[in-house]
Design an enzyme around this catalytic site. Structure first.
Site, mmCIF file in Angstrom:
data_model
loop_
_atom_site.group_PDB
_atom_site.id
_atom_site.type_symbol
_atom_site.label_atom_id
_atom_site.label_comp_id
_atom_site.label_asym_id
_atom_site.label_seq_id
_atom_site.Cartn_x
_atom_site.Cartn_y
_atom_site.Cartn_z
ATOM 1 N N LYS A 80 -8.729 -0.343 9.271
ATOM 2 C CA LYS A 80 -8.049 -1.125 8.232
ATOM 3 C C LYS A 80 -7.647 -2.492 8.799
ATOM 4 O O LYS A 80 -7.191 -2.582 9.943
ATOM 5 C CB LYS A 80 -6.815 -0.345 7.753
ATOM 6 N N SER A 155 -2.933 1.193 -0.623
ATOM 7 C CA SER A 155 -3.556 -0.053 -0.224
ATOM 8 C C SER A 155 -4.867 0.131 0.547
ATOM 9 O O SER A 155 -5.699 -0.770 0.591
ATOM 10 C CB SER A 155 -2.588 -0.853 0.657
ATOM 11 N N SER A 179 -0.539 5.052 1.142
ATOM 12 C CA SER A 179 -1.777 4.268 1.221
ATOM 13 C C SER A 179 -2.925 4.918 1.981
ATOM 14 O O SER A 179 -4.030 4.378 1.986
ATOM 15 C CB SER A 179 -1.498 2.904 1.828
HETATM 16 N N1 GLN Z 1 1.703 1.861 -3.289
HETATM 17 C C1 GLN Z 1 2.581 1.721 -2.158
HETATM 18 C C2 GLN Z 1 3.184 0.337 -2.159
HETATM 19 O O1 GLN Z 1 2.683 -0.476 -2.827
HETATM 20 C C3 GLN Z 1 1.810 2.046 -0.937
HETATM 21 C C4 GLN Z 1 2.071 1.206 0.257
HETATM 22 C C5 GLN Z 1 1.454 1.713 1.512
HETATM 23 O O2 GLN Z 1 1.432 2.915 1.766
HETATM 24 N N2 GLN Z 1 1.009 0.787 2.340
HETATM 25 O O3 GLN Z 1 4.142 0.076 -1.514
#
Ligand code: GLN
Length: 500
Positions: A80, A155, A179
Site C-alpha cells: 500500500k 481505503s 481499511s
Molecule cells: N473508512 C475508514 C475511514 O475512512 C477507514 C480508514 C482506514 O482504515 N484507513 O476512516
C-alpha cells in the site's frame, strides 16, 4: 491467462521449492497480468517491476546454488502506498506528496526485502487512508474486479483489487477503521487487522496513530498467515510495538478448527441495517460454524451504538495533528502564492492545493474537536466511549473465544453512491471500527455471494488482543468447510476480466 497467477502463495512456495517453476517465471506472469488488466482496475500508483524481477533472479540464483532461502522468497507482493519505500514514490494517495521518495524503507518493507519477496509496486488508496472506496484517492479510484462499476473497498482498494484480479498473490494493507477488512469483504479476499502493535508502524504514514495497524491481504487464510509471520514481531523503532511473540499464525491456520469454540454473535452487529443478502450468507455461516462443533452465544455490546461517533472524533483529532507536518517545508509539494509569500501564506496555499476534500474535512473537524472550548465535549467524550467499547469487548470475551459479525452492512456499492454524503460513507464502517478502538485483531473471510447482486460477502471474526492465532484457526476452518461445500475456492467464482 497463465495458470501461475491463479496459484495461492502457499502453492507457489511449494512449486518454487520443488523447482517446478522459477521465481522469475512467477514474477513475470504477474507482471503480464498487470499489463493486461492494470489499466482497467487501476490498482497501482507506482510499479517497481524491474526491481521485482531482479529480486526474483537473485532468488533463483541462490536456489540453484543450493543456498537456504526464507519461507516466502520469490513470491511477489504489492505494498500500500502509505508505507515508505526508497525505490519508488510514497504518496499516500495525496497530491501533496506527489513524487516524494522517502529516505528510508518502512520496517514492513525491510522485512519483505529480507524475505526476498519481489515487490511489484505500490497500491492505490483513499488520500491518507481516509475513506472506504478509493474515490478519495487524488489519483482516481481503483475498480472492483467483480464489477468494474463498483468500489473495491477502501481505503486499501488498491491492495484488495490487486489480489482479487490476480495481479499479485499477496499485498500489504493498513487498517485504521477497517481499511483491510472492508476491501477484503467486497472483493472476496481475506484481510486481517492484527492486534495493535503486532506489526511495526515504522514508516507507515500515520493517519490516527492509536488506531493504525498494518496487516496482510491474501486470497486465503493460510496465505495471510504466511505473511503475518513475515511482517509481525517486535520493532525497537516503533514505541508501541509488542515485545511478546504471538506465536505462529501458519501453525494456527494449519490446525484450523471450530470444534468446542464459543463463538459470540454481537447483537448490535447483526440483523437490522444489513443488506438482506449479507444477512442470508451470515446466517448460513453461523449454521456451518455450529455444525462444525462450535457453540454460538449472543453477546451484548451496547456501547457499539456510539462507536462511529467516537471514531470520527478521535480519528480526525489525531489526523489533524499527524498531518500538520505537511507544511510545504519538510515534504513534497510547495505552492508559492503571488504577492507577499510569507511562510504562513506558502503553507496555507500548499495545503489548500495539496489536500483533497475529505482530508480537509477531517482536519477541520479534528482541530475543532481538540480546541479549548470543545475538547471535553467532543474529544473527551469520545475517549470515554472508547473505554466503554473496550469494556463491552472484555465482557463479551468472558463469554466467547471469538466474536462474529458480517464485515460490512452491504456488498460493494457503486461509484458515486456515497462519495457526496460523508455520513453515508462513515456508516459503512459500523462493524469494523470497534476493533480499532479496542486494539484487538480482526479478520474478514469470504462466505459467498449475496443473492440480490452476486457480489462477495465477508464474515468478520474478532479475538482478544494478542490472540491473532485464534482468528487464523477459526478463519481457516470455516474457509475449508466452505470450499468443500462449493467444490472450489471463492476466488474461482470471480468473473474473469477482459484480457485474461
Ligand atoms: N473508512 C475508514 C475511514 O475512512 C477507514 C480508514 C482506514 O482504515 N484507513 O476512516
Amino acid at each position: 491467462m497463465s495458470e501461475l497467477i491463479r496459484k495461492n502463495a502457499s502453492e507457489l512456495v511449494q512449486m518454487l521449492a520443488k523447482g517446478e517453476v522459477s521465481s522469475v517465471e512467477v514474477t513475470q506472469a504477474h507482471i503480464d497480468q498487470i499489463s493486461k488488466v492494470g489499466d482497467a482496475v487501476h490498482s497501482f500508483l507506482h510499479l517497481t517491476t524491474e526491481n521485482a524481477l531482479a529480486v526474483a533472479k537473485e532468488v533463483d540464483r541462490r536456489r540453484a546454488a543450493g543456498e537456504s532461502l526464507p519461507a516466502l522468497a520469490g513470491v511477489p507482493i504489492a505494498v500500500k502506498d502509505n508505507l515508505t519505500t526508497t525505490d519508488a514514490p510514497t504518496t499516500a494517495g495525496s497530491k501533496i506528496l506527489e513524487g516524494w521518495i522517502a529516505p528510508y524503507d518502512a520496517t514492513v518493507v525491510t522485512k519483505l526485502r529480507q524475505e526476498m519477496m519481489p515487490i511489484l509496486g505500490k497500491t492505490n488508496l483513499d488520500e491518507f487512508a481516509m475513506g472506504s472506496s478509493t474515490e478519495f484517492s487524488a489519483y482516481g479510484p481503483s475498480k472492483n474486479p467483480w464489477d468494474l462499476t463498483r468500489i473495491p473497498g477502501g481505503s486499501g482498494g488498491g491492495s484488495s483489487s490487486v489480489v482479487s484480479s490476480f495481479q499479485s498473490p499477496l499485498a500489504i494493507g493498513s487498517d485504521t477503521g477497517g481499511s483491510i477488512r472492508f476491501p477484503g469483504a467486497v472483493t472476496g479476499t481475506v484481510g486481517i487487522k492484527p492486534t495493535y502493535g503486532a506489526v511495526s508502524r515504522y514508516g507507515l504514514i500515520a493517519l490516527a496513530s492509536s488506531l493504525d495497524q498494518v496487516g496482510p491481504v491474501a486470497r486465503n487464510v493460510l496465505d495471510a498467515a504466511l505473511l503475518q509471520d513475515v511482517i509481525g514481531g517486535y520493532d525497537p523503532r516503533d514505541s508501541t510495538s509488542l515485545k511478546d511473540s504471538l506465536g505462529s499464525m501458519v501453525e494456527a491456520a494449519k490446525s484450523g478448527s471450530l470444534k468446542g469454540k464459543k463463538v459470540g454473535v454481537i447483537k448490535q452487529l447483526s440483523g437490522a441495517g444489513f443488506q438482506q443478502g449479507v444477512q442470508n450468507r451470515f446466517a448460513e455461516a453461523l449454521k456451518i460454524i455450529t455444525d462444525a462443533g462450535a457453540e454460538i452465544v449472543e453477546v451484548d455490546c451496547p456501547s457499539f451504538e456510539y462507536a462511529i461517533d467516537a471514531y470520527y472524533l478521535i480519528l480526525p483529532a489525531e489526523a489533524s495533528s499527524n498531518l500538520a507536518k505537511f507544511d510545504s517545508v519538510r515534504f513534497g509539494m510547495r505552492v508559492t502564492p503571488e504577492g507577499n509569500p510569507t511562510i504562513e501564506r506558502v503553507m496555507a496555499a500548499t495545503r489548500e492545493a495539496g489536500f483533497g476534500p475529505e482530508v480537509k474535512r477531517r482536519i477541520i473537524l479534528g482541530t475543532y474537536a481538540l480546541s479549548a472550548g470543545s475538547f471535553d465535549k467532543f474529544y473527551g467524550a469520545a475517549l470515554k466511549v472508547r473505554t466503554l467499547i473496550q469494556r463491552d469487548f472484555d465482557a463479551a470475551f468472558a463469554k466467547a473465544d471469538v466474536l462474529v459479525s458480517p464485515t460490512a452492512p452491504t456488498t460493494a456499492f457503486k461509484f458515486g453512491e456515497k462519495v457526496a454524503d460523508p455520513l453515508a460513507m462513515y456508516l459503512n464502517d459500523i462493524a469494523t471500527i470497534p476493533a480499532n478502538l479496542a486494539g484487538i485483531p480482526g479478520i474478514s473471510v469470504p462466505i459467498g455471494l449475496a443473492d440480490e447482486d452476486n457480489l462477495p460477502v465477508g464474515i468478520q471474526f474478532l479475538a482478544p488482543a494478542h490472540k491473532d492465532a485464534a482468528l487464523y484457526e477459526v478463519g481457516a476452518a470455516l474457509e475449508g468447510i466452505l470450499e468443500g461445500i462449493w467444490g472450489k475456492r471463492m476466488m474461482d467464482f470471480a468473473p474473469k476480466l477482459e484480457g485474461n
